[in-house]
Design an enzyme around this catalytic site. Structure first.
Site, PDB file in Angstrom:
ATOM      1  N   THR A 197       0.851  -1.194   0.000  1.00  0.00           N
ATOM      2  CA  THR A 197       0.000   0.000   0.000  1.00  0.00           C
ATOM      3  C   THR A 197       0.890   1.249   0.000  1.00  0.00           C
ATOM      4  O   THR A 197       2.011   1.236   0.499  1.00  0.00           O
ATOM      5  CB  THR A 197      -0.977   0.010   1.195  1.00  0.00           C
TER       6      THR A 197
ATOM      7  N   SER B 102      -8.971  -0.408   4.992  1.00  0.00           N
ATOM      8  CA  SER B 102      -8.587   0.543   6.051  1.00  0.00           C
ATOM      9  C   SER B 102      -8.065   1.846   5.455  1.00  0.00           C
ATOM     10  O   SER B 102      -7.695   2.753   6.204  1.00  0.00           O
ATOM     11  CB  SER B 102      -7.492  -0.065   6.927  1.00  0.00           C
TER      12      SER B 102
HETATM   13  N1  GLY Z   1      -5.490  -3.791   1.557  1.00  0.00           N
HETATM   14  C1  GLY Z   1      -5.401  -2.973   2.686  1.00  0.00           C
HETATM   15  C2  GLY Z   1      -6.597  -2.143   2.878  1.00  0.00           C
HETATM   16  O1  GLY Z   1      -7.254  -1.798   1.914  1.00  0.00           O
HETATM   17  O2  GLY Z   1      -6.932  -1.827   3.992  1.00  0.00           O
END
Ligand code: GLY
Length: 574
Positions: A385, A457
């Protein structure tokens, strides 16, 4: 315990602040009126902070060509797909909060992945009923239908000033001409080498001579350049129909996946209304479901609005924030999912009255045990991320968090496309009451269903005060939410972008019932005081990659800072 009058007085003031109107540029009208003689209406210059200096420079290049913050966001996101594929990319999805300066319009772009129509929960469960971590995290079954291409096309169409060809040009050029992978990318490839070796196209792309690219080697990605060129030429159809779509489906099927051409053709990025709340006179604009981040941040700030954190010693400040985190994460587990599929009690969760009740349940000197759900083990958030923040010369703003989920996503590259697929299916509650890779529990609200978006998240946020504004976000799995929350609190306390990104962090997510702490966050006295209150403190190594841009409208100073924990990021003011 008797709850003192002060929280009642403060929650009344919260309601009053909540009624403050906002000017077209997003600043509170009342405050703007007071300061209007000294406040700058537009920065006149721009700033970008991202996790990779090549991507920050790509955004600046597009701004220099006359693009706005939204065109720059397209350039940064697509370039990150090339130079930081371990974190986000063309085969993943993103969430963005945008602020348009000319009319103060706040926008949420939901480019989250969806489950394919043939999704079958049984694929993610072992014969003994335990979660099958392999299908949830590796290979094509772990991948949701990508949202990033559609999200960028949507931003270009509705909010960009330049053509998609112009905004995607840096990513296409860098993928074609090559670049030197940084230590993080080389490390991520080495770390995932065993899984990458399972898929021939992943080996061809990431392990060209059977090993990760060497330091200083030029690395090219012509297949990905071609994929972006098709999007630049044909928009959504360049990815979700035609050549790329057919190659994706062929590769996914050959490796045991279940996507169809219809899954791709039916994918839509969505514009949603962001969550907006007021905290200590600042307008906080953040991510609504299918992110859980904005709801949790709003719930926590609403609880905290009844306390004067500035009058507390560090132990009581941390205790109060952790108790608010604990309560918000419980609700995260219970209620939240894709708004197109699930009815959520958002009015209740976001209401100051609900926060009043939660606040009353916080004991002044004692931890409340999280004993209502089975214990879950959280995983270390790794190199996955990414977040970037942009403010342009006109005051347009973009907070974008983008992901392929865990490090290098599914590790599966679809042959002939250059597309590394995400492993976002693990963000669904695949096995009820069993934690995902981040230790998050989920309920039926986040169960997988055909076409449904998995809960996230990701918490891209914009904080607008009378004279100071911040664009903020971070990667970090479940800790995204608390990192962004703490960043918002530090910004409102007056910290600079550099101080906010460097600040030590802590996290609580209801289960496991422990405060995760970065080394050096608390002095010995605070750690002792928290332990006496009943907290278990657990040191955690990895703390995201926050990228923050701030604008002081009195001095007209823009600041851009990239998390000092990871040296390849770049915050740059132009
Ligand atoms: N894949 C991590 C999130 O979207 O929270």
């Amino acid at each position: 315990m008797s709850f003192p009058l002060n929280w009642r007085v403060l929650s009344l003031s919260l309601l009053l602040v909540g009624s403050t109107a906002f000017a077209a540029d997003g600043a509170p009208k009342t405050a703007a009126a007071v300061h209007s003689a000294t406040l700058q209406p537009r920065p006149g210059h721009a700033a970008i902070a991202s996790a990779n200096f090549i991507a920050t420079n790509a955004g600046l290049e597009v701004l220099a060509k006359g693009g706005n913050a939204f065109d720059a966001a397209i350039a940064v996101a697509s370039t990150l797909s090339v130079v930081e594929p371990e974190s986000s990319g063309i085969g993943g999805g993103f969430m963005a909060v945008l602020h348009r300066a000319k009319d103060g319009h706040d926008i949420f772009i939901d480019a989250r992945e969806t489950a394919p129509a043939a999704v079958d929960r049984k694929d993610y469960v072992n014969p003994d009923g335990s979660p099958n971590r392999d299908t949830a995290l590796k290979g094509p079954l772990s991948a949701g239908i990508p949202g990033e291409p559609a999200g960028l096309v949507l931003i270009a169409k509705r909010y960009g000033r330049l053509s998609l060809q112009q905004s995607l040009a840096p990513a296409i050029r860098i993928a074609r001409d090559g670049f030197k992978p940084d230590a993080r990318l080389r490390g991520a490839i080495a770390g995932e080498q065993k899984d990458l070796q399972r898929w021939p196209a992943s080996v061809a792309k990431y392990l060209p001579d059977g090993k990760p690219p060497a330091e200083g080697a030029i690395w090219r990605d012509p297949d990905q350049a071609r994929a972006w060129e098709l999007i630049a030429a044909h928009g959504d159809d360049g990815f979700y129909r035609g050549e790329t779509a057919q190659k994706l489906i062929a590769a996914v099927h050959a490796a045991g996946g279940n996507w169809t051409l219809a899954d791709l053709a039916n994918y839509r990025a969505k514009e949603r209304t962001p969550i907006v709340l007021n905290y200590r006179g600042y307008r906080v604009v953040t991510a609504p479901p299918p992110s859980s981040g904005g709801v949790a941040i709003a719930e926590i700030l609403n609880i905290l609005s009844g306390f004067d954190l500035s009058k507390m010693d560090q132990a009581h400040r941390v205790h109060t924030i952790v108790e608010a985190m604990r309560r918000a994460f419980r609700d995260h587990n219970d209620y939240l999912g894709d708004p197109d599929f699930v009815k959520m009690p958002l009015d209740m969760l976001l209401s100051p009255y609900y926060a009043d009740g939660l606040r009353q349940s916080i004991l002044p000197d004692k931890a409340t045990p999280s004993s209502m759900l089975p214990r879950a083990e959280a995983n270390e958030p790794g190199m996955h991320t990414t977040h970037f923040s942009i403010i342009d010369a006109d005051g347009n703003m973009a907070a974008v968090t983008s992901t392929v989920n865990y490090t290098m996503g599914s590790t599966f590259v679809a042959e002939g496309t250059g597309v590394l697929l995400n492993d976002e299916m693990d963000d669904f509650a695949l096995v009820p009451n069993k934690p995902n890779v981040y230790g998050l529990l989920g309920s039926t609200a986040n169960a997988p269903e055909p076409g449904k978006r998995m809960l996230s998240s990701m918490s891209p946020s914009i904080v607008i005060g009378a004279d100071r504004t911040a664009v903020i976000g971070s990667p970090g799995g479940s800790t995204i939410i608390t990192q962004v929350l703490e960043g918002i609190l530090h910004f409102i306390d007056g910290e600079s972008a550099q101080q906010i990104t460097a600040h030590k962090r802590f996290h609580h997510q209801y289960m496991p019932d422990e405060v995760m702490v970065e080394d050096g966050t608390f002095d010995a006295a605070t750690s002792d005081a928290l332990t006496r209150m009943g907290y278990t403190l657990k040191q955690r190594e990895s703390w995201g990659f926050m990228n923050v841009v701030t604008w002081d409208r009195k001095t007209n100073k823009l600041d851009a800072a990239s998390d000092p924990r990871r040296p390849s990021g770049l915050g740059k003011v132009q």
